[in-house]
Design a protein around this motif. Structure first.
Motif, short mmCIF file in Angstrom:
data_model
loop_
_atom_site.label_atom_id
_atom_site.label_comp_id
_atom_site.label_asym_id
_atom_site.label_seq_id
_atom_site.Cartn_x
_atom_site.Cartn_y
_atom_site.Cartn_z
N HIS A 166 0.84 -1.21 0.00
CA HIS A 166 0.00 0.00 0.00
C HIS A 166 0.87 1.26 0.00
N VAL A 195 1.10 4.16 -2.93
CA VAL A 195 0.87 5.58 -2.67
C VAL A 195 2.09 6.40 -3.11
N GLU A 196 3.27 5.94 -2.77
CA GLU A 196 4.48 6.68 -3.12
C GLU A 196 4.71 6.71 -4.62
N PHE A 211 2.45 6.62 -7.03
CA PHE A 211 1.27 7.02 -7.78
C PHE A 211 1.61 8.09 -8.80
#
Length: 128
Positions: free
Chosen positions: A55, A59-60, A62
């Motif tokens: 996860h 997120v990093e 994206f």
């Protein structure tokens, strides 16, 4: 300590402590079972950690270029006539309370009327 340190530079030990150390005997110690508490992660812990790591990487990593532009439309909703009337009534009530003139009140005298029983009433009560 190294063998090169002179004897005079070594720290001094208090004589009472030195005597206790020399008289120490391991026989006086209590037997105790040591229990090693090593918690190794189980399968669920490892899987949960992998999910968290995945996860965080998602997120990093994206890509913001994939986002679409959105136009925001602001809609102004005006209050209904009933709401305006109730608010005006509440404001008028507040102003009436806040602007009340205490000087316009009349002075009132309070008299206490405490009638005492007559002798006949007392005698009737005693008979009953």
């Amino acid at each position: 300590m190294s063998a090169e340190t002179p004897l005079k530079d070594l720290p001094k030990v208090d004589p009472t402590l030195k005597g206790q150390l020399e008289g120490f005997s391991a026989v006086n110690l209590k037997k105790t079972e040591t229990e090693e508490k090593i918690h190794l992660p189980n399968r669920e812990d490892v899987e949960a950690e992998k999910k968290v790591q995945a996860h965080l990487q998602a997120v990093e990593g994206f890509n913001t270029a994939q986002l679409k532009h959105a136009n925001t439309q602001e809609k102004i909703v005006l209050p209904a006539q009933e709401d305006i009337e109730t608010e005006k009534g509440q404001q008028a009530l507040r102003q009436g309370i806040e602007g009340f003139d205490h000087a316009a009140l009349k002075k009132a005298q309070t008299t206490e009327k405490n009638t005492l029983p007559t002798k006949e009433m007392i005698e009737e009560e005693k008979k009953a």
